[in-house]
Motif scaffolding. Structure first.
Motif, PDB file in Angstrom:
ATOM      1  N   GLN A 270       1.864   3.275   1.275  1.00  0.00           N
ATOM      2  CA  GLN A 270       1.909   2.301   2.376  1.00  0.00           C
ATOM      3  C   GLN A 270       1.425   0.929   1.919  1.00  0.00           C
ATOM      4  O   GLN A 270       1.870  -0.098   2.410  1.00  0.00           O
ATOM      5  N   MET A 271       0.482   0.921   0.974  1.00  0.00           N
ATOM      6  CA  MET A 271      -0.017  -0.365   0.452  1.00  0.00           C
ATOM      7  C   MET A 271       1.038  -1.072  -0.395  1.00  0.00           C
ATOM      8  O   MET A 271       0.840  -2.210  -0.801  1.00  0.00           O
ATOM      9  N   GLY A 272       2.112  -0.360  -0.714  1.00  0.00           N
ATOM     10  CA  GLY A 272       3.191  -0.983  -1.486  1.00  0.00           C
ATOM     11  C   GLY A 272       3.209  -0.570  -2.947  1.00  0.00           C
ATOM     12  O   GLY A 272       3.990  -1.107  -3.739  1.00  0.00           O
ATOM     13  N   CYS A 273       2.368   0.386  -3.328  1.00  0.00           N
ATOM     14  CA  CYS A 273       2.370   0.825  -4.729  1.00  0.00           C
ATOM     15  C   CYS A 273       3.568   1.743  -4.971  1.00  0.00           C
ATOM     16  O   CYS A 273       3.965   2.495  -4.078  1.00  0.00           O
ATOM     17  N   ASP A 274       4.104   1.669  -6.161  1.00  0.00           N
ATOM     18  CA  ASP A 274       5.147   2.622  -6.566  1.00  0.00           C
ATOM     19  C   ASP A 274       4.459   3.798  -7.229  1.00  0.00           C
ATOM     20  O   ASP A 274       3.683   3.605  -8.172  1.00  0.00           O
ATOM     21  N   ILE A 275       4.750   4.989  -6.759  1.00  0.00           N
ATOM     22  CA  ILE A 275       4.089   6.179  -7.309  1.00  0.00           C
ATOM     23  C   ILE A 275       5.148   7.214  -7.659  1.00  0.00           C
ATOM     24  O   ILE A 275       6.080   7.448  -6.878  1.00  0.00           O
ATOM     25  N   LYS A 293       1.136  -6.678  -6.217  1.00  0.00           N
ATOM     26  CA  LYS A 293       0.336  -7.655  -5.477  1.00  0.00           C
ATOM     27  C   LYS A 293       1.238  -8.519  -4.616  1.00  0.00           C
ATOM     28  O   LYS A 293       2.311  -8.888  -5.074  1.00  0.00           O
ATOM     29  N   PRO A 294       0.901  -8.947  -3.397  1.00  0.00           N
ATOM     30  CA  PRO A 294      -0.299  -8.481  -2.706  1.00  0.00           C
ATOM     31  C   PRO A 294      -0.073  -7.109  -2.097  1.00  0.00           C
ATOM     32  O   PRO A 294       1.042  -6.761  -1.723  1.00  0.00           O
ATOM     33  N   LEU A 295      -1.163  -6.354  -1.968  1.00  0.00           N
ATOM     34  CA  LEU A 295      -1.086  -5.058  -1.301  1.00  0.00           C
ATOM     35  C   LEU A 295      -0.866  -5.291   0.192  1.00  0.00           C
ATOM     36  O   LEU A 295      -1.129  -6.385   0.698  1.00  0.00           O
ATOM     37  N   LYS A 296      -0.417  -4.245   0.881  1.00  0.00           N
ATOM     38  CA  LYS A 296      -0.151  -4.384   2.323  1.00  0.00           C
ATOM     39  C   LYS A 296      -1.120  -3.510   3.128  1.00  0.00           C
ATOM     40  O   LYS A 296      -1.544  -2.449   2.653  1.00  0.00           O
ATOM     41  N   ALA A 297      -1.408  -3.964   4.363  1.00  0.00           N
ATOM     42  CA  ALA A 297      -2.268  -3.170   5.261  1.00  0.00           C
ATOM     43  C   ALA A 297      -1.580  -1.842   5.573  1.00  0.00           C
ATOM     44  O   ALA A 297      -0.366  -1.715   5.418  1.00  0.00           O
ATOM     45  N   VAL A 298      -2.367  -0.872   6.007  1.00  0.00           N
ATOM     46  CA  VAL A 298      -1.831   0.483   6.236  1.00  0.00           C
ATOM     47  C   VAL A 298      -2.105   0.954   7.664  1.00  0.00           C
ATOM     48  O   VAL A 298      -2.908   0.358   8.383  1.00  0.00           O
ATOM     49  N   GLU A 299      -1.435   2.006   8.067  1.00  0.00           N
ATOM     50  CA  GLU A 299      -1.712   2.696   9.338  1.00  0.00           C
ATOM     51  C   GLU A 299      -3.153   3.192   9.311  1.00  0.00           C
ATOM     52  O   GLU A 299      -3.694   3.404   8.214  1.00  0.00           O
ATOM     53  N   THR A 322      -9.441  -4.176   1.148  1.00  0.00           N
ATOM     54  CA  THR A 322     -10.033  -5.514   1.345  1.00  0.00           C
ATOM     55  C   THR A 322      -9.078  -6.603   0.840  1.00  0.00           C
ATOM     56  O   THR A 322      -9.187  -7.747   1.242  1.00  0.00           O
ATOM     57  N   LEU A 323      -8.138  -6.231  -0.040  1.00  0.00           N
ATOM     58  CA  LEU A 323      -7.212  -7.210  -0.609  1.00  0.00           C
ATOM     59  C   LEU A 323      -5.791  -7.043  -0.069  1.00  0.00           C
ATOM     60  O   LEU A 323      -4.854  -7.642  -0.586  1.00  0.00           O
ATOM     61  N   ALA A 324      -5.633  -6.218   0.979  1.00  0.00           N
ATOM     62  CA  ALA A 324      -4.286  -5.956   1.504  1.00  0.00           C
ATOM     63  C   ALA A 324      -3.966  -6.940   2.623  1.00  0.00           C
ATOM     64  O   ALA A 324      -4.789  -7.168   3.510  1.00  0.00           O
ATOM     65  N   GLU A 325      -2.767  -7.472   2.608  1.00  0.00           N
ATOM     66  CA  GLU A 325      -2.329  -8.451   3.624  1.00  0.00           C
ATOM     67  C   GLU A 325      -2.307  -7.810   4.998  1.00  0.00           C
ATOM     68  O   GLU A 325      -1.626  -6.798   5.178  1.00  0.00           O
TER      69      GLU A 325
END
Ligand code: UD1
Length: 423
Positions: A270-275, A293-299, A322-325
């Motif tokens: 959800q933060m936008g990382c590829d896994i 980057k930037p990471l995204k906010a999550v549910e 803390t660094l997620a949009e």
């Protein structure tokens, strides 16, 4: 007092071998006390202060135990004592799982309340009431628990009011040598419970249903030594995933079981990382993560018993958020006081409000280095994650707490490009 000094902003790239699980190694080591015939060889045991404490406890009880290069050899054929000294009990919460095996093997034990991270009140009522149901008489005086069952432990039908990990383990450990069958209902379903059952069964125990909500243990007369390998540490894996995410890095995490990490993977996606997982279900898989980057906010992230999101990964994920949009919310349902890292993250420029169970994290563009202090193990790791992304230098005090759970922490991180030293 040792400190970690981290100069942030370096992108992490490379591979990290994930250590064996601390929370599995500790009950397994306690379980070696049950083995009356032959010795045990336990592999993939991480070199951690908690593991060394467990070995000290075993040695103090007359079980000859030695950790060397990731392997513990333990020989408890001739146990000499039933009392765990207070200073050893205080080193960690996990010390409470020595109670079950001592009772199973010697029908007697004397120990004090365990120590561990200050996460709020951490009662052991579920452990004690289950043992009483199995015929143990327990006297509590001046913080000392004097337990005995001269007639031996009796199998019982136990319903836990909460699926406590430690209580499930302690009951399993007491029940393997008890007379008759024990059933644990509403048992914890954490993968570490299955690992413990795997070890006990290899020693000759009869445990079924571990990993589900109902565990059956048929008592046997004796356990024999075996060779066993500890499962991978899912929380260490989550920590290195966060380190990749916040630095926009790319890491391959080796020796991992992706299936144990589903709830954590979901949040990082959800933060936008590829896994990408390879060989996800069994031992020896690899998880590839690439942070964007930037990471995204999550549910909202709710900590829950397994298979829910693990409370042990809460602080670590918060550091990344803390660094997620945007704004994210965490609800801590397992421990009542598990936000000790919040004030320290705020010192580094994070925007977090925590009240009761709930923390709201508004993502900021940048964190900056500061002097901070770890108050507990995972909270300390969370500060390190934040520091890896922060602008400038962070000094983290309380490194001994991080050492309780992470093997060669700074060595592994510097090998993938972090600027991190122990001072
Ligand atoms: C284990 C892990 C710890 C993890 C936790 C939850 C080890 C060494 N530690 O701790 O890292 O955070 O599981 O996944 O494996 N409770 C009671 N009475 C009891 C026992 C527990 O009220 O007798 C409560 C606790 O206060 C807590 C909740 O149950 O609120 C969960 O605790 P539990 O699952 O027992 O955690 P631990 O086994 O202590």
């Amino acid at each position: 007092m040792q400190r970690l000094i981290i100069n942030g902003g370096k992108k992490l790239c490379g591979e990290i071998r994930i250590q064996g699980a601390k929370n599995s190694a500790l009950p397994l080591l306690a379980g070696t006390l049950l083995v009356g015939k032959g010795s045990c060889e336990i592999k993939n045991v991480p070199g951690l202060s908690d593991v060394y404490s467990a070995c000290r406890i075993l040695n103090s009880l007359g079980c000859r135990c030695r950790w060397e290069k990731g392997t513990v050899r333990a020989d408890g054929t001739e146990l000499g004592g039933f009392e765990v000294r207070e200073e050893l009990m205080r080193t960690m919460r996990g010390s409470i799982v020595f109670m079950g095996p001592l009772l199973g093997r010697l029908r007697r034990c004397r120990l004090t309340f365990p120590g561990g991270c200050p996460l709020g009140s951490r009662p052991i009522d579920l452990h004690l009431s289950a043992l009483r149901k199995m015929g143990v008489s327990i006297r509590e005086e001046h913080g000392v628990l004097d337990c005995s069952c001269p007639g031996g432990l009796k199998g019982a039908d136990i319903s836990l009011s909460f699926p406590s990990v430690g209580a499930t383990e302690n009951i399993m450990l007491s029940a393997v040598l008890a007379e008759g069958e024990t059933v644990i209902r509403n048992a914890a379903r954490e993968p570490e419970i299955e690992d413990l059952a795997g070890f006990l069964n290899l020693c000759g125990a009869d445990v079924s249903g571990a990993g589900s909500g109902t565990v059956h243990i048929k008592g046997v007369k004796e356990l024999c030594g075996c060779t066993y390998e500890v499962m991978p540490d899912r929380i260490a894996a989550a920590t290195y995933m966060a380190a990749a995410a916040v630095t926009g890095g790319e890491l391959a995490l080796r020796q991992i079981r992706c299936g144990d990490l589903r709830a954590v993977i979901n949040v990082f996606e959800q933060m936008g990382c590829d896994i990408y997982c390879q060989g996800g279900e069994g031992e020896g898989g690899t998880l590839f993560i690439s942070g964007k980057k930037p990471l995204k906010a999550v549910e909202p992230v709710r900590t829950m018993p397994y298979p829910g999101f693990p409370t042990d990964a809460q602080a670590i994920v918060m550091a990344a958020l803390t660094l997620a949009e945007g704004s994210s919310m965490i609800i801590e349902n397992i421990f009542e006081n598990r936000y000790l890292h919040v004030d320290e993250l705020v010192r580094m420029g994070a925007d977090i409000r925590a009240e009761g169970k709930v923390a709201v994290i508004k993502g900021v563009k940048e964190l900056y280095g500061a002097k901070v202090r770890a108050a507990d193990l995972r909270g300390g790791a969370a500060l390190a994650v934040a520091a890896l992304a922060a602008e400038g230098t962070t000094e983290i005090e309380g490194l001994h707490l991080i050492d309780r759970g992470y093997e060669e922490f700074e060595k592994k991180l510097s090998a993938v490009g972090a600027d991190i030293v122990r001072e």
